[in-house]
Write a protein that holds these residues in place. Structure first.
Motif, PDB file in Angstrom:
ATOM      1  N   GLN A 125      22.925  43.834  20.820  1.00 43.63           N
ATOM      2  CA  GLN A 125      21.660  44.405  20.506  1.00 43.63           C
ATOM      3  C   GLN A 125      21.517  44.448  18.911  1.00 43.63           C
ATOM      4  N   LEU A 126      21.857  43.375  18.139  1.00 44.99           N
ATOM      5  CA  LEU A 126      21.540  43.107  16.868  1.00 44.99           C
ATOM      6  C   LEU A 126      20.296  42.140  16.871  1.00 44.99           C
ATOM      7  N   THR A 127      19.292  42.558  16.956  1.00 44.85           N
ATOM      8  CA  THR A 127      18.042  41.657  17.203  1.00 44.85           C
ATOM      9  C   THR A 127      17.090  41.309  16.158  1.00 44.85           C
ATOM     10  N   GLY A 128      17.789  41.301  14.647  1.00 48.38           N
ATOM     11  CA  GLY A 128      16.959  41.123  13.607  1.00 48.38           C
ATOM     12  C   GLY A 128      17.108  39.430  13.569  1.00 48.38           C
ATOM     13  N   THR A 129      18.313  38.824  14.048  1.00 50.77           N
ATOM     14  CA  THR A 129      18.439  37.296  13.935  1.00 50.77           C
ATOM     15  C   THR A 129      17.488  36.887  15.163  1.00 50.77           C
ATOM     16  N   LYS A 130      16.783  35.853  15.001  1.00 50.65           N
ATOM     17  CA  LYS A 130      15.463  35.606  15.864  1.00 50.65           C
ATOM     18  C   LYS A 130      15.794  34.201  16.456  1.00 50.65           C
ATOM     19  N   TYR A 131      15.273  33.895  17.824  1.00 49.31           N
ATOM     20  CA  TYR A 131      15.241  32.421  18.150  1.00 49.31           C
ATOM     21  C   TYR A 131      13.907  31.975  18.005  1.00 49.31           C
ATOM     22  N   ALA A 132      13.933  30.725  17.527  1.00 46.73           N
ATOM     23  CA  ALA A 132      12.668  30.095  17.215  1.00 46.73           C
ATOM     24  C   ALA A 132      12.748  28.602  18.063  1.00 46.73           C
ATOM     25  N   ASP A 133      14.031  28.022  17.911  1.00 51.22           N
ATOM     26  CA  ASP A 133      14.012  26.746  18.701  1.00 51.22           C
ATOM     27  C   ASP A 133      15.543  26.426  19.179  1.00 51.22           C
ATOM     28  N   ALA A 134      15.791  25.570  20.158  1.00 49.59           N
ATOM     29  CA  ALA A 134      17.191  25.417  20.608  1.00 49.59           C
ATOM     30  C   ALA A 134      18.018  24.495  19.782  1.00 49.59           C
ATOM     31  N   LYS A 135      17.343  24.165  18.505  1.00 46.62           N
ATOM     32  CA  LYS A 135      18.242  23.192  17.693  1.00 46.62           C
ATOM     33  C   LYS A 135      18.498  23.979  16.250  1.00 46.62           C
ATOM     34  N   GLY A 136      18.010  24.995  16.133  1.00 49.06           N
ATOM     35  CA  GLY A 136      18.028  25.923  14.887  1.00 49.06           C
ATOM     36  C   GLY A 136      17.499  25.326  13.756  1.00 49.06           C
ATOM     37  N   LEU A 137      16.223  24.719  13.987  1.00 45.90           N
ATOM     38  CA  LEU A 137      15.799  23.932  12.804  1.00 45.90           C
ATOM     39  C   LEU A 137      14.743  24.609  11.953  1.00 45.90           C
ATOM     40  N   SER A 138      14.345  25.907  12.406  1.00 46.53           N
ATOM     41  CA  SER A 138      13.568  26.651  11.695  1.00 46.53           C
ATOM     42  C   SER A 138      13.993  27.708  10.684  1.00 46.53           C
ATOM     43  N   GLY A 139      15.290  27.885  11.012  1.00 40.61           N
ATOM     44  CA  GLY A 139      16.093  29.056   9.879  1.00 40.61           C
ATOM     45  C   GLY A 139      15.822  30.354  10.476  1.00 40.61           C
ATOM     46  N   ALA A 140      15.016  30.629  11.384  1.00 37.67           N
ATOM     47  CA  ALA A 140      15.005  32.175  11.940  1.00 37.67           C
ATOM     48  C   ALA A 140      16.234  32.543  12.293  1.00 37.67           C
ATOM     49  N   ASP A 141      17.075  31.742  12.843  1.00 40.98           N
ATOM     50  CA  ASP A 141      18.420  32.257  13.521  1.00 40.98           C
ATOM     51  C   ASP A 141      19.649  32.008  12.713  1.00 40.98           C
ATOM     52  N   LEU A 142      19.253  32.129  11.467  1.00 34.47           N
ATOM     53  CA  LEU A 142      20.436  31.952  10.284  1.00 34.47           C
ATOM     54  C   LEU A 142      21.228  33.081  10.296  1.00 34.47           C
ATOM     55  N   VAL A 143      22.631  33.079  10.169  1.00 31.29           N
ATOM     56  CA  VAL A 143      23.648  34.298  10.124  1.00 31.29           C
ATOM     57  C   VAL A 143      24.541  33.607   8.978  1.00 31.29           C
ATOM     58  N   LEU A 144      25.084  34.330   8.327  1.00 30.71           N
ATOM     59  CA  LEU A 144      26.244  34.113   7.418  1.00 30.71           C
ATOM     60  C   LEU A 144      27.645  33.988   8.182  1.00 30.71           C
ATOM     61  N   ILE A 145      28.272  32.786   8.275  1.00 30.47           N
ATOM     62  CA  ILE A 145      29.789  32.509   8.959  1.00 30.47           C
ATOM     63  C   ILE A 145      30.576  32.352   7.643  1.00 30.47           C
ATOM     64  N   ASP A 146      31.608  33.332   7.433  1.00 32.35           N
ATOM     65  CA  ASP A 146      32.378  33.091   6.302  1.00 32.35           C
ATOM     66  C   ASP A 146      31.520  32.939   5.058  1.00 32.35           C
ATOM     67  N   GLY A 147      30.499  33.622   5.052  1.00 36.63           N
ATOM     68  CA  GLY A 147      29.637  33.515   3.809  1.00 36.63           C
ATOM     69  C   GLY A 147      28.918  32.280   3.706  1.00 36.63           C
ATOM     70  N   LYS A 148      28.803  31.524   4.734  1.00 34.95           N
ATOM     71  CA  LYS A 148      27.849  30.211   4.742  1.00 34.95           C
ATOM     72  C   LYS A 148      26.722  30.513   5.731  1.00 34.95           C
ATOM     73  N   ALA A 149      25.559  30.134   5.324  1.00 31.00           N
ATOM     74  CA  ALA A 149      24.381  30.183   6.363  1.00 31.00           C
ATOM     75  C   ALA A 149      24.400  29.186   7.342  1.00 31.00           C
ATOM     76  N   THR A 150      24.378  29.839   8.760  1.00 31.14           N
ATOM     77  CA  THR A 150      24.546  28.847   9.718  1.00 31.14           C
ATOM     78  C   THR A 150      23.880  29.207  10.940  1.00 31.14           C
ATOM     79  N   SER A 151      23.237  28.403  11.579  1.00 27.84           N
ATOM     80  CA  SER A 151      22.419  28.605  12.968  1.00 27.84           C
ATOM     81  C   SER A 151      23.223  29.141  13.864  1.00 27.84           C
ATOM     82  N   ALA A 152      22.700  30.514  14.263  1.00 30.18           N
ATOM     83  CA  ALA A 152      23.281  31.249  15.333  1.00 30.18           C
ATOM     84  C   ALA A 152      23.100  30.442  16.686  1.00 30.18           C
ATOM     85  N   ILE A 153      22.021  29.972  16.891  1.00 32.03           N
ATOM     86  CA  ILE A 153      22.085  29.056  18.243  1.00 32.03           C
ATOM     87  C   ILE A 153      22.889  28.016  18.557  1.00 32.03           C
TER      88      ILE A 153
END
Length: 178
Positions: free
Chosen positions: A54-82
């Motif tokens: 239920q962490l809803t801050g990260t958004k879905y915008a497209d299935a390929k993660g091209l818009s940046g709305a779904d970015l999270v940091l994985i080991d400190g690096k911005a990565t598309s969560a989708i």
């Protein structure tokens, strides 16, 4: 006598607690807390964050993660969560927009700069911009316009110039620190 699911013909008195073995799973850290995903290893991280935690801050915008709305940091690096399946996250550290603030509630400097620069339009892309900005500032403490132009984020309500000012504000503040 009660029968436990999956243990046919096993007579166990009612109200008896029968411990289960630890289920195999994917252990990871999200916003400083440990989690174990025991479901489908192909589930995208985005759905685990939004639907399970239920962490809803990260958004879905497209299935390929091209818009940046779904970015999270994985080991400190911005990565598309989708685009990242849970199966690839064993032992990794994930930070979402909800995890940027300090545990005492103090906002991350970039979050504060977004407020100060009024860089939040409709809000849909804001979490992705914050994550991308944090990653950029880690790599380039004093980002140039060209550095900021490399960010993958899209904004449809016109906040890009204010986002740029917010990122630059943090870079300038870092420059002022001893």
């Amino acid at each position: 006598m009660a029968q436990l699911q999956g243990q046919d013909h096993l007579d166990v008195p009612e109200n008896t607690i029968v411990p289960e073995k630890i289920r195999a799973g994917i252990a990871l850290e999200i916003n400083g807390e440990g989690y174990r995903h025991t479901g489908d290893p192909d589930m995208p991280l985005l759905w685990y964050l939004r639907d399970v935690l239920q962490l809803t801050g990260t958004k879905y915008a497209d299935a390929k993660g091209l818009s940046g709305a779904d970015l999270v940091l994985i080991d400190g690096k911005a990565t598309s969560a989708i685009t990242v399946p849970m199966g690839k996250l064993a032992g990794r550290k994930v930070t979402t927009v909800e995890g940027l603030a300090d545990t005492d509630g103090r906002l991350h400097p970039l979050q504060q700069a977004f407020i100060d620069e009024d860089a939040i339009g409709c809000g849909y892309c804001t979490a992705g911009w914050l994550i991308a900005g944090v990653d950029l500032l880690r790599r380039h403490p004093h980002p140039t316009d060209a550095d900021i132009d490399t960010l993958p984020n899209l904004c449809r309500c016109g906040c890009q110039s204010r986002v740029r000012k917010a990122i630059q504000r943090v870079g300038e503040a870092k420059g002022a620190q001893p």
